[in-house]
Structure formats: C-alpha cells, structure tokens
Design a protein around this motif. Structure first.
Motif, PDB file in Angstrom:
ATOM      1  N   GLY A 167       0.822  -1.200   0.000  1.00 46.51           N
ATOM      2  CA  GLY A 167       0.000   0.000   0.000  1.00 46.51           C
ATOM      3  C   GLY A 167       0.860   1.256   0.000  1.00 46.51           C
ATOM      4  O   GLY A 167       1.881   1.312   0.688  1.00 46.51           O
TER       5      GLY A 167
ATOM      6  N   GLN B 171       0.547   5.866  -0.668  1.00 48.43           N
ATOM      7  CA  GLN B 171      -0.300   7.014  -0.963  1.00 48.43           C
ATOM      8  C   GLN B 171      -0.048   7.449  -2.396  1.00 48.43           C
ATOM      9  O   GLN B 171       1.091   7.609  -2.828  1.00 48.43           O
ATOM     10  CB  GLN B 171      -0.026   8.183  -0.013  1.00 48.43           C
ATOM     11  CG  GLN B 171      -0.932   9.379  -0.280  1.00 48.43           C
ATOM     12  CD  GLN B 171      -0.702  10.537   0.663  1.00 48.43           C
ATOM     13  OE1 GLN B 171       0.110  10.452   1.573  1.00 48.43           O
ATOM     14  NE2 GLN B 171      -1.419  11.631   0.447  1.00 48.43           N
ATOM     15  N   LYS B 172      -1.138   7.674  -3.123  1.00 51.49           N
ATOM     16  CA  LYS B 172      -1.043   8.040  -4.534  1.00 51.49           C
ATOM     17  C   LYS B 172      -0.322   9.376  -4.719  1.00 51.49           C
ATOM     18  O   LYS B 172      -0.557  10.338  -4.000  1.00 51.49           O
ATOM     19  CB  LYS B 172      -2.445   8.131  -5.142  1.00 51.49           C
ATOM     20  CG  LYS B 172      -2.461   8.308  -6.646  1.00 51.49           C
ATOM     21  CD  LYS B 172      -3.878   8.270  -7.188  1.00 51.49           C
ATOM     22  CE  LYS B 172      -3.891   8.385  -8.700  1.00 51.49           C
ATOM     23  NZ  LYS B 172      -5.278   8.334  -9.241  1.00 51.49           N
TER      24      LYS B 172
ATOM     25  N   ARG C 162      -1.190  -1.070  -4.305  1.00 51.56           N
ATOM     26  CA  ARG C 162      -2.517  -0.487  -4.094  1.00 51.56           C
ATOM     27  C   ARG C 162      -2.357   0.978  -3.678  1.00 51.56           C
ATOM     28  O   ARG C 162      -1.617   1.286  -2.733  1.00 51.56           O
ATOM     29  CB  ARG C 162      -3.293  -1.272  -3.044  1.00 51.56           C
ATOM     30  CG  ARG C 162      -3.614  -2.685  -3.497  1.00 51.56           C
ATOM     31  CD  ARG C 162      -4.582  -3.396  -2.582  1.00 51.56           C
ATOM     32  NE  ARG C 162      -4.899  -4.731  -3.096  1.00 51.56           N
ATOM     33  CZ  ARG C 162      -5.673  -5.604  -2.479  1.00 51.56           C
ATOM     34  NH1 ARG C 162      -6.249  -5.281  -1.311  1.00 51.56           N
ATOM     35  NH2 ARG C 162      -5.913  -6.794  -3.008  1.00 51.56           N
TER      36      ARG C 162
ATOM     37  N   TYR D 115      -3.731   4.682  -2.351  1.00 43.92           N
ATOM     38  CA  TYR D 115      -4.705   5.252  -1.434  1.00 43.92           C
ATOM     39  C   TYR D 115      -4.614   6.774  -1.469  1.00 43.92           C
ATOM     40  O   TYR D 115      -3.529   7.331  -1.673  1.00 43.92           O
ATOM     41  CB  TYR D 115      -4.466   4.721  -0.015  1.00 43.92           C
ATOM     42  CG  TYR D 115      -4.687   3.230   0.083  1.00 43.92           C
ATOM     43  CD1 TYR D 115      -5.955   2.715   0.317  1.00 43.92           C
ATOM     44  CD2 TYR D 115      -3.628   2.333  -0.117  1.00 43.92           C
ATOM     45  CE1 TYR D 115      -6.174   1.339   0.368  1.00 43.92           C
ATOM     46  CE2 TYR D 115      -3.840   0.962  -0.070  1.00 43.92           C
ATOM     47  CZ  TYR D 115      -5.117   0.471   0.174  1.00 43.92           C
ATOM     48  OH  TYR D 115      -5.328  -0.883   0.209  1.00 43.92           O
TER      49      TYR D 115
ATOM     50  N   THR E 108      -4.839   9.004   0.910  1.00 43.38           N
ATOM     51  CA  THR E 108      -4.089   9.615   2.014  1.00 43.38           C
ATOM     52  C   THR E 108      -3.209   8.571   2.689  1.00 43.38           C
ATOM     53  O   THR E 108      -3.445   7.358   2.584  1.00 43.38           O
ATOM     54  CB  THR E 108      -5.023  10.225   3.081  1.00 43.38           C
ATOM     55  OG1 THR E 108      -5.671   9.164   3.812  1.00 43.38           O
ATOM     56  CG2 THR E 108      -6.061  11.139   2.452  1.00 43.38           C
TER      57      THR E 108
ATOM     58  N   ASP F 258      -5.139   6.378   5.139  1.00 42.66           N
ATOM     59  CA  ASP F 258      -5.912   5.336   4.450  1.00 42.66           C
ATOM     60  C   ASP F 258      -5.047   4.109   4.171  1.00 42.66           C
ATOM     61  O   ASP F 258      -5.508   2.965   4.296  1.00 42.66           O
ATOM     62  CB  ASP F 258      -6.466   5.876   3.128  1.00 42.66           C
ATOM     63  CG  ASP F 258      -7.600   6.872   3.329  1.00 42.66           C
ATOM     64  OD1 ASP F 258      -8.237   6.833   4.399  1.00 42.66           O
ATOM     65  OD2 ASP F 258      -7.831   7.689   2.429  1.00 42.66           O
ATOM     66  N   ALA F 259      -3.799   4.332   3.783  1.00 47.62           N
ATOM     67  CA  ALA F 259      -2.891   3.210   3.537  1.00 47.62           C
ATOM     68  C   ALA F 259      -2.612   2.453   4.834  1.00 47.62           C
ATOM     69  O   ALA F 259      -2.563   1.214   4.851  1.00 47.62           O
ATOM     70  CB  ALA F 259      -1.594   3.719   2.914  1.00 47.62           C
TER      71      ALA F 259
ATOM     72  N   ASN G 271      -4.596   2.277   7.440  1.00 54.40           N
ATOM     73  CA  ASN G 271      -5.814   1.540   7.792  1.00 54.40           C
ATOM     74  C   ASN G 271      -5.961   0.264   6.968  1.00 54.40           C
ATOM     75  O   ASN G 271      -6.479  -0.751   7.463  1.00 54.40           O
ATOM     76  CB  ASN G 271      -7.043   2.439   7.599  1.00 54.40           C
ATOM     77  CG  ASN G 271      -7.138   3.526   8.643  1.00 54.40           C
ATOM     78  OD1 ASN G 271      -6.607   3.392   9.748  1.00 54.40           O
ATOM     79  ND2 ASN G 271      -7.812   4.610   8.308  1.00 54.40           N
ATOM     80  N   ALA G 272      -5.497   0.309   5.718  1.00 54.98           N
ATOM     81  CA  ALA G 272      -5.534  -0.895   4.879  1.00 54.98           C
ATOM     82  C   ALA G 272      -4.616  -1.976   5.446  1.00 54.98           C
ATOM     83  O   ALA G 272      -4.946  -3.163   5.421  1.00 54.98           O
ATOM     84  CB  ALA G 272      -5.130  -0.548   3.445  1.00 54.98           C
TER      85      ALA G 272
END
Length: 272
Positions: A150, A152-153, A171, A173, A175, A178-179, A181-182
């Motif tokens: 994961g 962050q984009k 993958r 995310y 923010t 968010d990464a 939390n994944a």
C-alpha cells in the motif's frame, strides 16, 4: 426637444453610467482580495491533511510541523497564512491553477516536479520506511517482491515501489492514513511511506512496527508556482530567519523529539 438634443442627452447619460460602473469595479477589485504579493497580503497554502506529524487537525485549527513552520515563516515576512486541505495527488496542478499561493505538504524535491513548480531551499531531510504488522516478515526492499504493498497516490513512496519494489500488486490510497488503515485491515502486506509518518503511525496505533528504513536522501521543500520568484525569495528569507533565531529548532524538536540535523540547518541558507 429636437431629435439631436435627445441623442446628446442619452449619450451623456450613458457616459455617466459607464464611469459609475468603472468606479464600482475598481473599488471592488481592491477590496475583495486578500492574497497577492507584498508584506501584509495573506498567503493561502495548500496541504494534504491529515499527514501527521507534518499536517493534521480539523479546519481551521490545523497543526503539525509543516503548519507551524510555515506560520513562523509567515510571521517573519509579515504575511498572514491560511491553510486549505487538498488532495496530494492534484496539489501541484491546483497550485498552477492559482487555487492557492504555495504548498506546504511534506513535498519531496524531485527533478520531475521541478519541471512544473519551484521549490524553496530544503527544510527537512527524510527517507522511506516499510511499515508492517508487528512480527511481519517483510523487512527489506527485497522482501517487497511479490507482496501487496500500500502507498499514498502521487508520493515518492509510490514512485519507489513502482520502480524498485517488484511488488506483486501496488494499491494506491488517497491519504497516508488510508494506507495505514488498509494495513490494519489486512488488505495489504506492508505500506511504504515517509519514515516520520510511519513512526507516527506506530506511536498512535497498536500492533504496527517499522521493519526497515529505506535510505533515499529525500529533501522536503515548500512549493510555489513556476516563475513566482518574488514569493520564492520571501519564503527562503523567512526560512533562513527562523533557523537563525532558533524557531526552526524549537518546532523541529517539538514534533520529532530530537535536534535537527546540521545538514538541514545549512541547507536552509542555500542561495535561492
């Protein structure tokens, strides 16, 4: 009244109306905008919030290392500062379109980004980190191979994994949190992100650890639109002043709990 007199009177009324509109337009132009250049003009600053410990909190009470440092620079140059939350993935496009005057968002200085925006002198040295569940097996760049990672984009963490990670799947995310939390949810095997942000996640969450640091020698800079030389000079001057009077060190120690490296202190004085 003759036809000629009526035309003359109508023309005079039209002139009066035109001058009135011009006066109103000029008055509203000077009163409606608080941003711009020069001492006293407000600086609007784009930032991807939250990204602790650099930027965090709720509007309008944002805080974090970037926020406090930029506000201190604003005080030095006589410019009030207002932060606007925005996506990091589009933050440089938004800057170029004039949505704000500058960016303060843990932005790494890269040759690719320097093609479209201008950076201040560096204000922070960073590297990437691998964040995993406690006891996780991914503890090196080589161990990323084949894993689901994961990121962050739009970040340098994404660039690193895409170029050197050999991950089975990357993958993206919107923010950093968010990464993270994944990772907690088990949908990714590890997260690659800036090491201070990874350390903050470990300190604020149970069951996570930084399994490896990835030396990338990254430098963060504040950002202005390409060609905004006057504003760039102002920010570099303010940055040098907060370093010289000890404000930079005070803010740094508050958020990172150790003294700033000597190399970044000298970098804040580089000619712009």
């Amino acid at each position: 009244m003759t036809s000629k007199s009526r035309v003359t009177a109508l023309f005079a009324l039209m002139l009066v109306g035109a001058f009135a509109l011009l006066a109103v337009g000029c008055g509203s132009s000077s009163d409606s905008s608080t941003s711009g250049s020069g001492e006293g003009a407000k600086l609007t600053v784009g930032s991807d919030i939250p990204y602790p410990p650099f930027e965090q909190g709720k509007a309008p009470h944002y805080t974090g290392f970037d926020v406090e440092l930029f506000e201190a620079i604003g005080e030095k140059i006589g410019r009030p500062v207002e932060f606007q939350d925005t996506s990091f993935n589009t933050i440089f496009i938004d800057l170029a379109q004039g949505k704000f005057d500058a960016v303060a968002s843990a932005a790494t200085i890269t040759p690719e980004r320097e093609k479209t925006v201008d950076f201040t002198n560096p204000y922070y040295l960073s590297e990437q980190a691998i964040l995993v569940d406690e006891g996780g097996e991914i503890d090196s760049v080589e161990a990323l191979k084949g894993a689901t990672i994961g990121v962050q984009k739009g970040t340098t963490g994404e660039e690193f994994v895409e170029e050197k990670g050999e991950a089975g799947e990357v993958r993206l995310y919107p923010t950093g949190p968010d990464a993270v939390n994944a990772l907690k949810a088990g949908t990714v095997d590890a997260v690659v992100m800036d090491i201070p942000v990874a350390e903050n996640a470990v300190n604020s969450s149970e069951g996570l650890e930084v399994s490896a640091a990835i030396p990338t020698e990254e430098e963060y800079g504040f950002v202005v639109a390409e060609g905004e030389e006057e504003l760039l000079e102002e920010l570099n001057q303010g940055l040098a002043e907060v370093e010289e009077d000890g404000t930079y060190a005070t803010i740094y120690e508050k958020w990172f709990h150790h003294e700033p490296p000597k190399s970044i202190e000298s970098a804040t004085h580089e000619p712009s």
